[in-house]
Design an enzyme around this catalytic site. Sequence first.
Site, PDB file in Angstrom:
ATOM      1  N   ASP A 165       0.825  -1.208   0.000  1.00 47.07           N
ATOM      2  CA  ASP A 165       0.000   0.000   0.000  1.00 47.07           C
ATOM      3  C   ASP A 165       0.862   1.263   0.000  1.00 47.07           C
ATOM      4  OD1 ASP A 165       0.932  -0.474   2.577  1.00 47.07           O
ATOM      5  OD2 ASP A 165      -0.984  -0.128   3.569  1.00 47.07           O
ATOM      6  N   ASP A 180       7.189   3.656   3.178  1.00 48.60           N
ATOM      7  CA  ASP A 180       7.528   4.787   4.032  1.00 48.60           C
ATOM      8  C   ASP A 180       9.032   4.729   4.310  1.00 48.60           C
ATOM      9  OD1 ASP A 180       7.420   6.931   5.695  1.00 48.60           O
ATOM     10  OD2 ASP A 180       6.437   5.907   7.350  1.00 48.60           O
TER      11      ASP A 180
HETATM   12  P1  IMP Z   1       7.699   1.015   6.017  1.00 48.13           P
HETATM   13  O1  IMP Z   1       8.154  -0.333   6.464  1.00 48.13           O
HETATM   14  O2  IMP Z   1       8.223   2.112   6.907  1.00 48.13           O
HETATM   15  O3  IMP Z   1       7.986   1.298   4.571  1.00 48.13           O
HETATM   16  O4  IMP Z   1       6.138   1.059   6.268  1.00 48.13           O
HETATM   17  C1  IMP Z   1       5.248   0.433   5.447  1.00 48.13           C
HETATM   18  C2  IMP Z   1       3.981   0.040   6.168  1.00 48.13           C
HETATM   19  O5  IMP Z   1       3.630   0.973   7.175  1.00 48.13           O
HETATM   20  C3  IMP Z   1       2.809   0.005   5.202  1.00 48.13           C
HETATM   21  O6  IMP Z   1       2.603  -1.290   4.732  1.00 48.13           O
HETATM   22  C4  IMP Z   1       1.652   0.513   6.015  1.00 48.13           C
HETATM   23  O7  IMP Z   1       0.940  -0.565   6.585  1.00 48.13           O
HETATM   24  C5  IMP Z   1       2.266   1.329   7.133  1.00 48.13           C
HETATM   25  N1  IMP Z   1       2.164   2.779   6.875  1.00 48.13           N
HETATM   26  C6  IMP Z   1       3.170   3.647   6.617  1.00 48.13           C
HETATM   27  N2  IMP Z   1       2.729   4.890   6.439  1.00 48.13           N
HETATM   28  C7  IMP Z   1       1.386   4.833   6.577  1.00 48.13           C
HETATM   29  C8  IMP Z   1       0.338   5.845   6.489  1.00 48.13           C
HETATM   30  O8  IMP Z   1       0.562   7.039   6.234  1.00 48.13           O
HETATM   31  N3  IMP Z   1      -0.919   5.382   6.688  1.00 48.13           N
HETATM   32  C9  IMP Z   1      -1.219   4.075   6.971  1.00 48.13           C
HETATM   33  N4  IMP Z   1      -0.277   3.117   7.048  1.00 48.13           N
HETATM   34  C10 IMP Z   1       1.015   3.499   6.870  1.00 48.13           C
HETATM   35 MG    MG Z   2      -1.129  -0.678   8.328  1.00 48.67          MG
END
Ligand code: IMP
Ligand code: MG
Length: 191
Positions: free
Chosen positions: A116, A119
């Site tokens: 989705d 980040d």
């Molecule tokens: P990462 O591992 O930091 O890249 O985070 C990815 C995961 O964090 C995604 O699969 C989302 O489930 C969650 N996530 C990150 N940012 C958001 C946001 O703004 N809204 C909702 N979920 C988020």
């Molecule tokens: Mg989530």
Amino acid sequence: MTASDTSNATTPNDTFPAKGDIGEMYVTEEQIKNRVRELGAQIAADCDGRVPLLVAILKGSVIFAADLMRAIAGPVEIDFMAVSSYGDATESSGVVKIVKDLDSTVFGRDVILIEDIIDSGLTMAYLVDHLAGQQPASLKTCSLLVREGQQAPDYEVDYVGFEIPPAFVVGYGLDVAQRYRNLPYIAAYTG
Ligand code: IMP
Ligand code: MG
């Protein structure tokens, strides 16, 4: 409902979304529709007759993946994985754990990971590493959203829907504490 009314979009009313919860709109329903159609066409062209295995990451990518697979004009398979990285917090714990693994065999398949949002990139980096170890024929990544200015991860995101600013967002599958996945657009969460 008439035959031509195929929209199942949530209609805002006095109580939903709750007052003050939803801020700036980043991606409208119409923009999502158009971009998903483009991504589906691009994936179909890139697959060139091979049958991709879409690996959708639960739960956030479910709505995106469901729309995306219908935008791919050709045979396609889908499977699901669940990882925990955020819990119910709005900041990454930095810990990725597989909560549900695939039913399908990845060996020799053309795998496209569907997320989705990217980040920090930690979740996708972990999954790329995990699946690469199972020797797929190819492994690509697709994310509905990529946060602007994110640190370049050591993998490339092959298919990106939209870049969005650093605000926490909800809608179209993305949640805050499991809520607001059913919004048809993507907007800042201000609750
Ligand atoms: P990462 O591992 O930091 O890249 O985070 C990815 C995961 O964090 C995604 O699969 C989302 O489930 C969650 N996530 C990150 N940012 C958001 C946001 O703004 N809204 C909702 N979920 C988020
Ligand atoms: Mg989530």
